[in-house]
Scaffold this motif. Structure first.
Motif, mmCIF file in Angstrom:
data_model
loop_
_atom_site.group_PDB
_atom_site.id
_atom_site.type_symbol
_atom_site.label_atom_id
_atom_site.label_comp_id
_atom_site.label_asym_id
_atom_site.label_seq_id
_atom_site.Cartn_x
_atom_site.Cartn_y
_atom_site.Cartn_z
ATOM 1 N N MET A 18 0.779 -1.287 -0.093
ATOM 2 C CA MET A 18 0.051 0.119 -0.007
ATOM 3 C C MET A 18 0.785 1.418 -0.005
ATOM 4 O O MET A 18 0.604 2.032 0.719
ATOM 5 C CB MET A 18 -0.770 0.049 1.324
ATOM 6 C CG MET A 18 -1.905 -1.354 1.389
ATOM 7 S SD MET A 18 -3.319 -1.037 0.014
ATOM 8 C CE MET A 18 -4.203 0.352 0.644
ATOM 9 N N LEU A 19 2.016 1.392 -0.914
ATOM 10 C CA LEU A 19 2.770 2.390 -0.962
ATOM 11 C C LEU A 19 2.641 3.056 -2.194
ATOM 12 O O LEU A 19 2.682 2.366 -3.367
ATOM 13 C CB LEU A 19 4.360 2.017 -0.653
ATOM 14 C CG LEU A 19 4.732 1.460 0.686
ATOM 15 C CD1 LEU A 19 6.044 0.805 0.570
ATOM 16 C CD2 LEU A 19 4.246 2.635 1.792
ATOM 17 N N CYS A 20 2.461 4.424 -2.334
ATOM 18 C CA CYS A 20 2.651 5.436 -3.531
ATOM 19 C C CYS A 20 3.771 6.420 -3.339
ATOM 20 O O CYS A 20 4.059 6.605 -2.543
ATOM 21 C CB CYS A 20 1.224 5.857 -3.733
ATOM 22 S SG CYS A 20 0.135 4.736 -4.375
ATOM 23 N N VAL A 21 4.160 6.823 -4.609
ATOM 24 C CA VAL A 21 5.272 7.965 -4.607
ATOM 25 C C VAL A 21 4.309 9.350 -4.725
ATOM 26 O O VAL A 21 3.603 9.406 -5.321
ATOM 27 C CB VAL A 21 5.873 7.666 -5.646
ATOM 28 C CG1 VAL A 21 7.101 8.797 -5.765
ATOM 29 C CG2 VAL A 21 7.002 6.460 -5.762
ATOM 30 N N VAL A 22 4.808 10.045 -3.790
ATOM 31 C CA VAL A 22 4.058 11.263 -3.576
ATOM 32 C C VAL A 22 5.119 12.272 -3.998
ATOM 33 O O VAL A 22 6.239 12.332 -3.501
ATOM 34 C CB VAL A 22 3.530 11.432 -2.250
ATOM 35 C CG1 VAL A 22 2.868 13.064 -2.060
ATOM 36 C CG2 VAL A 22 2.186 10.575 -2.061
ATOM 37 N N ASP A 23 4.831 13.409 -4.741
ATOM 38 C CA ASP A 23 5.502 14.601 -5.268
ATOM 39 C C ASP A 23 5.093 15.653 -4.074
ATOM 40 O O ASP A 23 3.964 16.062 -4.339
ATOM 41 C CB ASP A 23 5.389 14.832 -6.607
ATOM 42 C CG ASP A 23 6.365 15.888 -6.771
ATOM 43 O OD1 ASP A 23 6.143 17.089 -6.341
ATOM 44 O OD2 ASP A 23 7.437 15.712 -7.732
ATOM 45 N N VAL A 24 5.946 16.296 -3.268
ATOM 46 C CA VAL A 24 5.665 17.385 -2.589
ATOM 47 C C VAL A 24 6.812 18.533 -2.972
ATOM 48 O O VAL A 24 7.899 18.491 -2.609
ATOM 49 C CB VAL A 24 5.651 17.019 -1.034
ATOM 50 C CG1 VAL A 24 5.655 18.378 -0.205
ATOM 51 C CG2 VAL A 24 4.829 16.173 -0.659
ATOM 52 N N SER A 25 6.248 19.342 -3.948
ATOM 53 C CA SER A 25 6.963 20.447 -4.251
ATOM 54 C C SER A 25 8.344 20.055 -4.683
ATOM 55 O O SER A 25 9.447 20.686 -4.595
ATOM 56 C CB SER A 25 7.195 21.493 -3.064
ATOM 57 O OG SER A 25 5.870 22.214 -2.628
#
Length: 100
Positions: A18-25
């Motif tokens: 249940m892992l996704c890659v998130v882009d934060v700025s």
């Protein structure tokens, strides 16, 4: 202070975990999406979604306008830099030293 910082899910890292890659700025981290995933739906359905990230977890879904407004406020009050630094380092101090 512990904050949720807006990020956009850009990829699935590990469906089983249940892992996704998130882009934060521009900073990308794997985060647990169990709190925002739809039961029975593939995680790929989350790609493109905006979420609030806190301590390695996507805590809730938000829309793009709310994400932009939240990032603006965090930047204005100087909290975004600390959260971005924690994301870059890959850890968050859950119990920061407090001064009285």
């Amino acid at each position: 202070m512990c904050l949720g910082i807006p990020g956009q899910i850009v990829a699935v890292a590990d469906e089983d975990a249940m892992l996704c890659v998130v882009d934060v700025s521009g900073v990308r981290r794997s985060v647990d999406v169990v709190c925002v995933a739809e039961p029975g739906a593939p995680l790929s359905d989350l790609v493109g979604a905006w979420v609030l990230v806190h301590v390695g977890f996507a805590m809730s879904r938000i829309d793009e306008e709310e994400a932009a407004a939240t990032l603006k406020v965090l930047t204005e009050i100087g909290e975004a830099a600390a959260e971005m630094e924690a994301l870059t380092k890959g850890s968050v101090d859950l119990y920061p030293a407090r001064t009285q």
